[in-house]
Design a protein around this motif. Sequence first.
Motif, PDB file in Angstrom:
ATOM      1  N   LEU A   1       0.838  -1.198   0.000  1.00  0.00           N
ATOM      2  CA  LEU A   1       0.000   0.000   0.000  1.00  0.00           C
ATOM      3  C   LEU A   1       0.874   1.249   0.000  1.00  0.00           C
ATOM      4  CD1 LEU A   1      -2.619  -1.029   2.738  1.00  0.00           C
ATOM      5  CD2 LEU A   1      -2.467  -1.766   0.336  1.00  0.00           C
ATOM      6  N   HIS A   2       2.015   1.179   0.683  1.00  0.00           N
ATOM      7  CA  HIS A   2       2.984   2.272   0.777  1.00  0.00           C
ATOM      8  C   HIS A   2       2.357   3.557   1.328  1.00  0.00           C
ATOM      9  CE1 HIS A   2       6.484   0.241  -1.007  1.00  0.00           C
ATOM     10  NE2 HIS A   2       5.569  -0.436  -1.690  1.00  0.00           N
ATOM     11  N   LEU A   3       1.593   3.393   2.405  1.00  0.00           N
ATOM     12  CA  LEU A   3       1.072   4.557   3.123  1.00  0.00           C
ATOM     13  C   LEU A   3       2.244   5.372   3.649  1.00  0.00           C
ATOM     14  CD1 LEU A   3      -1.679   2.682   5.143  1.00  0.00           C
ATOM     15  CD2 LEU A   3      -2.121   4.336   3.320  1.00  0.00           C
TER      16      LEU A   3
ATOM     17  N   TYR B   1      -5.687 -10.129   5.195  1.00  0.00           N
ATOM     18  CA  TYR B   1      -4.227 -10.160   5.307  1.00  0.00           C
ATOM     19  C   TYR B   1      -3.644  -8.873   4.727  1.00  0.00           C
ATOM     20  CZ  TYR B   1      -3.669 -15.150   6.532  1.00  0.00           C
ATOM     21  OH  TYR B   1      -3.661 -16.365   7.169  1.00  0.00           O
ATOM     22  N   LEU B   2      -2.781  -8.221   5.494  1.00  0.00           N
ATOM     23  CA  LEU B   2      -1.994  -7.082   5.022  1.00  0.00           C
ATOM     24  C   LEU B   2      -0.587  -7.618   4.777  1.00  0.00           C
ATOM     25  CD1 LEU B   2      -3.197  -4.534   7.738  1.00  0.00           C
ATOM     26  CD2 LEU B   2      -4.188  -4.904   5.467  1.00  0.00           C
TER      27      LEU B   2
ATOM     28  N   VAL C   1       1.362  -8.950   7.973  1.00  0.00           N
ATOM     29  CA  VAL C   1       2.636  -9.610   7.676  1.00  0.00           C
ATOM     30  C   VAL C   1       3.577  -8.529   7.132  1.00  0.00           C
ATOM     31  CG1 VAL C   1       3.789 -11.397   6.322  1.00  0.00           C
ATOM     32  CG2 VAL C   1       1.442 -11.766   7.127  1.00  0.00           C
ATOM     33  N   PRO C   2       4.533  -8.045   7.918  1.00  0.00           N
ATOM     34  CA  PRO C   2       5.380  -6.914   7.491  1.00  0.00           C
ATOM     35  C   PRO C   2       6.277  -7.252   6.296  1.00  0.00           C
ATOM     36  CG  PRO C   2       5.509  -7.265   9.871  1.00  0.00           C
ATOM     37  CD  PRO C   2       4.854  -8.468   9.289  1.00  0.00           C
ATOM     38  N   GLY C   3       6.692  -6.187   5.588  1.00  0.00           N
ATOM     39  CA  GLY C   3       7.612  -6.335   4.459  1.00  0.00           C
ATOM     40  C   GLY C   3       8.913  -5.616   4.720  1.00  0.00           C
ATOM     41  N   ASN C   4       9.676  -5.353   3.667  1.00  0.00           N
ATOM     42  CA  ASN C   4      10.971  -4.701   3.864  1.00  0.00           C
ATOM     43  C   ASN C   4      10.845  -3.193   4.088  1.00  0.00           C
ATOM     44  OD1 ASN C   4      10.131  -4.956   1.074  1.00  0.00           O
ATOM     45  ND2 ASN C   4      12.092  -4.071   0.446  1.00  0.00           N
TER      46      ASN C   4
ATOM     47  N   LEU D   1       1.387 -20.609   2.225  1.00  0.00           N
ATOM     48  CA  LEU D   1       2.241 -19.748   3.030  1.00  0.00           C
ATOM     49  C   LEU D   1       1.972 -18.307   2.627  1.00  0.00           C
ATOM     50  CD1 LEU D   1       4.616 -19.436   5.077  1.00  0.00           C
ATOM     51  CD2 LEU D   1       6.134 -19.409   3.089  1.00  0.00           C
ATOM     52  N   VAL D   2       1.758 -17.446   3.632  1.00  0.00           N
ATOM     53  CA  VAL D   2       1.559 -16.021   3.384  1.00  0.00           C
ATOM     54  C   VAL D   2       2.794 -15.293   3.901  1.00  0.00           C
ATOM     55  CG1 VAL D   2       0.104 -14.000   3.754  1.00  0.00           C
ATOM     56  CG2 VAL D   2      -0.933 -16.283   3.651  1.00  0.00           C
ATOM     57  N   VAL D   3       3.498 -14.617   3.017  1.00  0.00           N
ATOM     58  CA  VAL D   3       4.753 -13.948   3.362  1.00  0.00           C
ATOM     59  C   VAL D   3       4.923 -12.773   2.405  1.00  0.00           C
ATOM     60  CG1 VAL D   3       6.125 -15.436   1.845  1.00  0.00           C
ATOM     61  CG2 VAL D   3       7.214 -14.368   3.818  1.00  0.00           C
ATOM     62  N   HIS D   4       5.600 -11.713   2.867  1.00  0.00           N
ATOM     63  CA  HIS D   4       5.757 -10.558   1.965  1.00  0.00           C
ATOM     64  C   HIS D   4       6.552 -10.934   0.726  1.00  0.00           C
ATOM     65  CE1 HIS D   4       6.009  -6.516   0.495  1.00  0.00           C
ATOM     66  NE2 HIS D   4       7.335  -6.532   0.531  1.00  0.00           N
TER      67      HIS D   4
END
Length: 264
Positions: free
Chosen positions: A14-16, A39-40, A80-83, A116-119
């Motif tokens: 989303l890049h808020l 899921y985010l 689920v956080p990303g980089n 599997l849910v992962v960024h």
Amino acid sequence: MNHTTYRTIWISDLHLGSTQCRADVLLDFLKYNDSEKLYLVGDIIDFWSLSKKMYWPRDHNTVIQKVLRKARHGTQVIYVPGNHDENVRHYDSYVFGDITVKNSDVHLTSAGKQFLVVHGDEYDSIAKCHKWLAKIGSDGYDFLIEINRLLRIVRRWFGLQSNFSLAAFVKFKVKNVVQFISDYEESIVSTLRDQKLEGVICGHIHHAEIKDIDGFLYINTGDFVESCTAIVEHFNGTLELIRWNKVEVAIADDERDERLEAEM
């Protein structure tokens, strides 16, 4: 437009906090689509952009409020956080305002299939081993998005379709980028193939897709920067890629361009 309720919705990138976030389109999507589980899938808040420039308009705040409201009203929300929001990974298994943080999760569909849910940045050699190079690439991508916003304004002046993505166009004209996407997909699939999973649901590369790779399902949620896409699970367990580009959304996007043009 009628509301649609799904068993599960996945959105990512989303890049808020960045000017690239198409919060108006995202808000429209969240308004008309509900789910039992949401899921985010990473890069929800762009801390990379916020570290360079404080940018947090009202509609970005409204997105957060809308997700929190869904969580309060019974939607199971998993972050689920990303980089770009990797500092959130320190809070694995914590619950904030009815939102659960998980660095990864295994989702079981109503059809009994495990994903599997992962960024996905964990499977990107550049993001994992050369973070400085990843940030340079991110800056270049941001530049293309900024140019694209001006192009949309110009195209609208000439009566052309304004829903055009320069970054996506470049992405599929540059051979090395196309190869990177292919390598990324193969890296994830080859790593996870033997883990008793039917597939993986990820984000990271801003390229939405549902693809069967030798019997393993690779699913990418896309983003709400360019393509404005999501993955949904119907109550029968069927997974579908949705592109949110309704007419009323395009009008809202043009209004956003005009507002941002006035701010420049």
